[in-house]
Design a protein around this motif. Structure first.
Motif, PDB file in Angstrom:
ATOM      1  N   ILE A  40      89.093  35.929  46.899  1.00 55.24           N
ATOM      2  CA  ILE A  40      89.785  36.338  45.677  1.00 55.24           C
ATOM      3  C   ILE A  40      89.180  35.645  44.460  1.00 55.24           C
ATOM      4  O   ILE A  40      88.918  36.269  43.429  1.00 55.24           O
ATOM      5  N   MET A  47      88.969  43.148  50.476  1.00 49.78           N
ATOM      6  CA  MET A  47      88.937  41.714  50.205  1.00 49.78           C
ATOM      7  C   MET A  47      88.609  40.909  51.465  1.00 49.78           C
ATOM      8  O   MET A  47      87.866  39.940  51.427  1.00 49.78           O
ATOM      9  N   ASN A 101      93.455  40.902  41.655  1.00 47.21           N
ATOM     10  CA  ASN A 101      92.389  40.255  42.417  1.00 47.21           C
ATOM     11  C   ASN A 101      91.013  40.742  41.963  1.00 47.21           C
ATOM     12  O   ASN A 101      89.998  40.208  42.385  1.00 47.21           O
TER      13      ASN A 101
END
Length: 281
Positions: free
Chosen positions: A147, A83, A180
């Motif tokens: 996200i 991420m 996510n």
């Protein structure tokens, strides 16, 4: 991780060895939170510590609480495909300042507080460089944007593939779970599509689209062939019918649509070919 099989494994291990396992390591796979409430109750009953593998779950929540904050410790990954990235490495989430201090001590060669190099404990050189750490700290400021984009990519795949029979886009099982969606994964009904995930994978590769199977279960890895295994076939089944789709932050909506279009085209062309040849009659 199945809570039922987890408890079965604990009981079996105690019966065989007379010892209680020191820790359990639930994995929030592909960003989807594990069934953490049930696991916490099992951990309480048997007095076992929880160490979360939240490598793929930065930003995911369970009942409004961030993944990585349920166990005594948690591991995050800052690999290049996660991420946020520092190009490699990760972070350890600790429950107390003392744990964090001790972690830093061991990660910086366990050097004693002395004017010379003195070591009373065995330590390691697990520090990332200041440059890499700076990159990571900077990306923390736009984490929520990352996200949001992954979730938007997932939603777009869901919409674009909604009309295709035999394709199921993995979703949050209830409102308690908020993944996510680090990677969007699909399950392929081989009877409905008349195709295996590998055949779709190879077709996409011809179109310069990179996909890949779901993670191969550890009990099927040669290196763990002699290790104890507790399962009911779920992980092997998912490996057999699952496919991970391109989900990188750099992908545009048009590129996501291109991927979905070719998945649908692959299935439609195959079914049409079978119909023409008489196999579906």
């Amino acid at each position: 991780m199945s809570p039922e099989l987890l408890e079965h494994a604990i009981k079996d291990w105690i019966r065989k060895t007379g010892k209680v396992p020191k820790a359990m390591i639930p994995v929030h796979l592909y960003g989807m939170p594990a069934q953490i409430d049930a696991m916490k109750e099992i951990a309480r009953v048997y007095d076992i510590r929880i160490i979360e593998d939240a490598a793929e779950a930065l930003g995911s929540t369970y009942k409004g609480r961030k993944c990585g904050t349920f166990g005594e410790f948690a591991a995050l990954s800052f690999n290049g495909n996660k991420m946020i990235t520092t190009s490699g490495g990760g972070a350890l989430v600790c429950s107390t300042p003392d744990q964090a201090k001790k972690t830093v001590f061991y990660a910086t060669q366990a050097r004693d507080d002395a004017p010379w190099y003195q070591h009373s404990s065995i330590g390691y050189n697990y520090r990332m460089s200041n440059i890499c750490a700076g990159i990571g700290r900077g990306q923390m400021m736009i984490l929520e944007e990352h996200i949001a984009r992954r979730r938007a990519i997932h939603q777009l795949y869901k919409e674009l593939l909604s009309g295709m029979e035999g394709i199921v886009v993995q979703e949050n099982p209830s409102r308690d779970y908020q993944s996510n969606f680090w990677l969007t994964c699909i399950l392929i009904d081989k009877k409905a599509t008349k195709l295996t995930p590998e055949e779709i994978y190879l077709y996409l590769a011809e179109k310069q689209i990179e996909s890949r199977p779901l993670w191969k279960p550890l009990h099927l890895q040669p290196v763990f062939s002699t290790a104890p295994f507790y399962g009911d076939g779920t992980s092997a089944s998912l490996f057999d019918i699952g496919l991970c789709l391109p989900s990188g932050l750099g992908l545009s909506d048009e590129e996501i649509a291109y991927v979905a279009e070719h998945i649908c085209t692959c299935i439609k062309r195959n079914n049409q070919s079978l119909l023409t040849s008489g196999y579906l009659i």
